[in-house]
Design an enzyme around this catalytic site. Structure first.
Site, PDB file in Angstrom:
ATOM      1  N   HIS A 287       8.806   5.832 -36.385  1.00  0.00           N
ATOM      2  CA  HIS A 287       8.439   7.220 -35.806  1.00  0.00           C
ATOM      3  C   HIS A 287       8.960   7.105 -34.253  1.00  0.00           C
ATOM      4  O   HIS A 287       8.528   6.191 -33.447  1.00  0.00           O
ATOM      5  CB  HIS A 287       7.101   7.425 -35.752  1.00  0.00           C
ATOM      6  CG  HIS A 287       6.582   8.640 -35.570  1.00  0.00           C
ATOM      7  ND1 HIS A 287       6.868   9.446 -34.311  1.00  0.00           N
ATOM      8  CD2 HIS A 287       5.844   9.733 -36.268  1.00  0.00           C
ATOM      9  CE1 HIS A 287       6.331  10.735 -34.425  1.00  0.00           C
ATOM     10  NE2 HIS A 287       5.732  10.753 -35.528  1.00  0.00           N
ATOM     11  N   HIS A 330      -1.781   4.330 -29.954  1.00  0.00           N
ATOM     12  CA  HIS A 330      -1.070   4.420 -28.685  1.00  0.00           C
ATOM     13  C   HIS A 330      -2.166   4.365 -27.542  1.00  0.00           C
ATOM     14  O   HIS A 330      -3.183   4.824 -27.610  1.00  0.00           O
ATOM     15  CB  HIS A 330      -0.403   5.952 -28.532  1.00  0.00           C
ATOM     16  CG  HIS A 330       0.753   5.924 -27.381  1.00  0.00           C
ATOM     17  ND1 HIS A 330       0.809   7.178 -26.756  1.00  0.00           N
ATOM     18  CD2 HIS A 330       1.339   5.236 -26.832  1.00  0.00           C
ATOM     19  CE1 HIS A 330       1.709   7.043 -26.008  1.00  0.00           C
ATOM     20  NE2 HIS A 330       2.114   5.812 -25.924  1.00  0.00           N
ATOM     21  N   GLU A 336      -2.804  12.971 -21.760  1.00  0.00           N
ATOM     22  CA  GLU A 336      -2.156  13.895 -22.841  1.00  0.00           C
ATOM     23  C   GLU A 336      -3.451  15.099 -23.330  1.00  0.00           C
ATOM     24  O   GLU A 336      -4.670  14.743 -23.637  1.00  0.00           O
ATOM     25  CB  GLU A 336      -1.925  13.215 -24.098  1.00  0.00           C
ATOM     26  CG  GLU A 336      -0.939  12.022 -24.133  1.00  0.00           C
ATOM     27  CD  GLU A 336      -0.697  11.285 -25.199  1.00  0.00           C
ATOM     28  OE1 GLU A 336      -1.130  11.745 -26.427  1.00  0.00           O
ATOM     29  OE2 GLU A 336       0.008  10.240 -25.449  1.00  0.00           O
ATOM     30  N   TYR A 345      -3.398  19.374 -38.010  1.00  0.00           N
ATOM     31  CA  TYR A 345      -2.542  18.351 -36.852  1.00  0.00           C
ATOM     32  C   TYR A 345      -2.346  17.079 -37.930  1.00  0.00           C
ATOM     33  O   TYR A 345      -3.294  16.478 -38.307  1.00  0.00           O
ATOM     34  CB  TYR A 345      -3.126  17.947 -35.853  1.00  0.00           C
ATOM     35  CG  TYR A 345      -2.339  16.898 -34.836  1.00  0.00           C
ATOM     36  CD1 TYR A 345      -1.054  16.815 -34.753  1.00  0.00           C
ATOM     37  CD2 TYR A 345      -3.165  15.819 -34.398  1.00  0.00           C
ATOM     38  CE1 TYR A 345      -0.305  16.031 -34.147  1.00  0.00           C
ATOM     39  CE2 TYR A 345      -2.383  14.786 -33.419  1.00  0.00           C
ATOM     40  CZ  TYR A 345      -1.069  14.762 -33.658  1.00  0.00           C
ATOM     41  OH  TYR A 345      -0.388  13.816 -32.883  1.00  0.00           O
ATOM     42  N   HIS A 366      -5.916   5.806 -28.581  1.00  0.00           N
ATOM     43  CA  HIS A 366      -5.882   7.114 -29.612  1.00  0.00           C
ATOM     44  C   HIS A 366      -5.007   6.783 -30.400  1.00  0.00           C
ATOM     45  O   HIS A 366      -4.113   5.878 -30.602  1.00  0.00           O
ATOM     46  CB  HIS A 366      -5.792   8.366 -28.872  1.00  0.00           C
ATOM     47  CG  HIS A 366      -4.339   8.325 -28.053  1.00  0.00           C
ATOM     48  ND1 HIS A 366      -4.222   7.854 -26.824  1.00  0.00           N
ATOM     49  CD2 HIS A 366      -3.213   9.113 -28.479  1.00  0.00           C
ATOM     50  CE1 HIS A 366      -3.012   8.154 -26.443  1.00  0.00           C
ATOM     51  NE2 HIS A 366      -2.415   8.969 -27.423  1.00  0.00           N
TER      52      HIS A 366
END
EC number: 1.13.11.5
Length: 441
Positions: A287, A330, A336, A345, A366
């Site tokens: 990704h 991450h 963010e 989402y 997160h």
């Protein structure tokens, strides 16, 4: 909703438009006598000496100059401000349910609600993040923001934003940008409206460089729309509201300031339909970093590091092989703030509703919740994942976003947000001791 004749296309172009023929001077900006008895006024968005490629200004030809209004007085209110707090900022991951719609008549300005921010308008760096919830149009009042440009992200309800330089019509899955200093009025085209606002104190928003992507992709310049000149000539008892140095101020004004009959330049409002974003992704494995989803960026004084990036997570196909396809776990040096305009989402199966928000500050871990992780870990990778009916977005900033006290104590804050990761159990199976080279003791 889409009315092409009301708009001019292109990002950052030098536009020229007039609502009354012959209003624009030819070959100069400030003639001794402007046609039709208008006044010439320059609106500067950058320093006079900014490099030509970054210089932003427009010349307005209007019925009265912007200087014509009464004296300003402070508005006592507590929902919209730049008070990001001097106390400790908790490193917790945070999430909020949608801001409740108002129970009493509330227009766009009164419906603004500050969530977090960093930097300051006087330093011309940083951002503030607000929500809005309204159920009434602005009647007899106009607003401008001297602190920064406004990026509007509608989530519920259509807006008609009447500005000095023309009219922007916005619906969910479109965005609008109102430059610093431009006066406007927001009219609701539906019974209620809700959404998000990023107030950018720093460098003006621009398209990101594409690098090896090439000349095309992501948000293409031709899809940005700037309104043609439109004006009203109205006298009456009106109110002009200004956001200046983090406070709201009001002044009496005896006419509508939306009286620009013609203008030319490159400092103007614009809109963009997020559904036109040309999404880039992996067609082999892994990704890519979420920077590939950047729509607009505000540069900082550090090369390669943005003051703020606006990124979206739109419908797309995920086809990577041997790959955990949702966004990975991450920890980020940047901070963010996420919102959801529409749908679900793909990294959060539950709890993140349209109109909701989350904040993951610097180095706060997160990633996908337990349900999403389990599902994606067992997915059949011979089939593509078609991510449809969604539109999430992120305001990413290089500086920590300091939540306001009202955001920290809000009734719609989800106190149990961390529980979405509680189901992520240790599944490590220790190999035989002979295969272990080092163990902390």
């Amino acid at each position: 909703m889409h009315n092409p004749q009301h708009y001019m296309t292109g990002f950052g172009n030098e536009f020229a438009t007039e609502a009354v023929a012959g209003s624009l001077p030819v070959g100069q900006n400030s003639p001794q006598r402007v046609a039709h008895g208008l006044y010439a006024e320059q609106l500067s968005g950058t320093a006079f000496t900014a490099p030509r490629g970054e210089n932003r200004r427009s010349w307005l030809y209007r019925i009265r100059p912007a200087a014509v209004h009464g004296r300003f007085s402070l508005i006592e209110q507590s929902r919209l401000h730049n008070d990001f707090g001097g106390g400790p900022v908790p490193p917790d991951q945070m999430r909020w349910s949608p801001l409740p719609l108002p129970a009493t008549p509330t227009d766009f300005v009164d419906g603004l609600y500050t969530m977090a921010g960093n930097g300051s308008p006087e330093a011309m760096t940083g951002v503030a993040v607000h929500l809005y919830a309204a159920n009434a149009s602005m009647h007899g009042r106009f607003f401008y923001n001297a602190d920064g440009e406004l990026l509007l992200v509608p989530q519920l309800g259509r807006l008609r934003v009447c500005t000095e330089l023309g009219v922007l019509e916005l619906e969910p899955q479109q965005i609008g940008v109102i430059p610093r200093g431009v006066r406007f009025r927001v009219e609701l085209l539906d019974s209620a409206a809700r959404g998000y606002v990023c107030e950018n104190f720093g460098g003006l928003l621009r398209l990101p460089d594409l690098g090896p992507i090439g000349a095309n992709g992501l948000a293409n310049p031709r899809d940005f729309e700037t309104p043609r000149a439109a004006f009203e000539q109205r006298d009456g008892a009106f109110e002009l509201v200004a956001k200046f140095q983090g406070h709201l101020w009001r002044a009496d004004i005896d006419h509508s300031p939306l009286d620009v009959v013609a203008w030319h330049g490159n400092y103007a409002p614009y809109r963009y339909d997020l559904r036109r974003f040309n999404t880039i992704g992996s067609i082999s494995f892994d990704h890519p970093d979420p920077s590939i989803f950047t729509v607009l960026t505000s540069p900082s004084d550090t090369h390669g590091t943005a003051n703020m990036d606006f990124a979206i997570f739109p419908p797309r196909w995920l086809v990577a092989q041997h790959t955990f396809r949702p966004p990975w776990f991450h920890r980020n040096v940047a901070s963010e703030f996420m919102g959801l305009v529409h749908g679900v989402y793909d990294a959060k199966a539950e709890g993140f509703a349209p109109g909701g928000a989350s904040l993951h500050n610097c180095m706060s871990g997160h990633g996908p919740d337990a349900a999403t992780f389990d599902k994606a870990s067992q997915a059949d990778l011979t089939r593509p994942d078609v991510i449809a009916e969604t539109m999430a977005f992120m305001f990413e900033t290089r500086a920590v976003l300091r939540p306001t006290q009202q955001a920290l104590s809000a009734a719609h804050r989800q106190a149990d947000y961390q529980q979405c990761w509680s189901g992520l159990r240790a599944a490590f199976q220790h190999p035989p001791a002979k295969n272990t080279t080092s163990v902390l003791r």
